[in-house]
Enzyme design. Structure first.
Site, PDB file in Angstrom:
ATOM      1  N   TYR A 173       0.829  -1.208   0.000  1.00  0.00           N
ATOM      2  CA  TYR A 173       0.000   0.000   0.000  1.00  0.00           C
ATOM      3  C   TYR A 173       0.869   1.265   0.000  1.00  0.00           C
ATOM      4  CZ  TYR A 173      -3.536   3.305   1.819  1.00  0.00           C
ATOM      5  OH  TYR A 173      -4.375   4.369   2.019  1.00  0.00           O
ATOM      6  N   LYS A 177       0.944   4.122  -2.911  1.00  0.00           N
ATOM      7  CA  LYS A 177       0.572   5.503  -2.619  1.00  0.00           C
ATOM      8  C   LYS A 177       1.731   6.465  -2.888  1.00  0.00           C
ATOM      9  CE  LYS A 177      -3.728   5.073  -1.400  1.00  0.00           C
ATOM     10  NZ  LYS A 177      -4.780   5.578  -2.315  1.00  0.00           N
TER      11      LYS A 177
END
Length: 304
Positions: A173, A177
């Site tokens: 993640y 991002k």
């Protein structure tokens, strides 16, 4: 006489808009006069499709309040899904003004336990799911500009504090991002000549993803201001997606509760240049001196 609505006449796409932040954004845009394309694949936290259609539910909610909205249930991390998303806006409303990339899910693991499949799945939905809608929207806006109809177009991407500072247990993640920030900067530089502004937010709010990972911090307060309500993030997203944000592009904003922060990113800190090659020992000695002069790194989210 009431004030004019900030997004009157604009057509806005919001991905991942069936729940959480995306739903809040879609409703906020509609409240400011936008016609909204509500995209959501209807998947669970792990990316597996569910039985309902949250995109249709949000579109129905907007229409029930007197607004205009259509639902789109395609997978924006595929070429056809992203292309059909842009077509949906153009076929329904004849134009596209703003794209809000928000879709995503989690598959959290410590690095030693993180399977390749979970790495690929999260990179796909977050990073590829930003790239493909942006690519197809940008192609439309470039064609408009070349035809003499330069748009007042806006893109709002969704990064995270995890992408800016890292997050223990979220290597996939965090990498996705962080990639979204890089994509934002490139898109802003490339698309400015065509009338397109591109920015990113790093929000903190209560969503299906965060209420489990950070349960204590995301708990609903018994009384007073609910700082973690996703609706707190949407006002900045609506403004960035409006014509009022003229001149604001290539920026990243942290937003949480009533706070908005302009993130200033990687900037050169202390440096040393000897004008010749270092030996390993000399490089190490110089680096330790530079680190002693440098600011401490930001906190890694989730670290104990």
């Amino acid at each position: 006489m009431s004030a004019p609505l900030l997004c009157e006449g604009r057509v806005v796409i919001v991905t991942g808009a069936g729940r959480g932040l995306g739903r809040a954004h879609a409703l906020a845009y509609a409240a400011e006069g936008a016609r909204v394309v509500v995209n959501d694949l209807g998947v669970g936290l792990d990316g597996i499709p569910g039985p309902d259609s949250p995109a249709r539910q949000v579109a129905d909610e907007i229409r029930a309040a007197g607004g205009e909205a259509v639902a789109h249930g395609g997978d924006v991390a595929t070429t056809e899904g992203a292309a059909s998303l842009i077509r949906t806006a153009l076929e329904a409303y004849g134009r596209l003004d703003t794209l809000v990339n928000n879709a995503g899910f989690l598959r959290d693991r410590m690095l030693v336990n993180l399977d390749e499949e979970d790495w690929d799945a999260v990179l796909r939905v977050h990073l590829k799911g930003h790239f493909l809608p942006l690519k197809h929207a940008a192609a439309h806006w470039r064609a408009e500009a070349k035809a003499g109809r330069t748009p007042v177009a806006r893109v709002v991407n969704t990064s995270s504090g995890a992408g800016l500072s890292g997050s223990v247990g979220q290597g996939n993640y965090s990498a996705a991002k962080a990639g979204i920030v890089g994509l934002t900067l490139v898109a802003a530089a490339e698309m400015g000549r065509y009338g397109v502004h591109v920015n990113a937010i790093a929000p903190a709010a209560r969503t299906r993803m965060t209420e489990r990972t950070f349960a204590e911090a995301m708990a609903t307060p018994g009384t007073g201001f609910d700082a973690m309500a996703p609706e707190n993030v949407s006002p900045l997203v609506v403004w960035l997606g409006s014509a009022a944000s003229a001149g604001v592009t290539g920026r990243v904003f942290e937003t949480e509760g009533g706070r908005i922060t302009v993130m200033e990113g990687w900037r050169p800190g202390p440096t040393a240049d000897r004008g010749a090659r270092w030996t390993p020992s000399e490089a190490g000695e110089a680096t330790l001196k530079l680190l002693a002069e440098a600011e401490a790194p930001g906190a890694v989210y989730g670290a104990q």
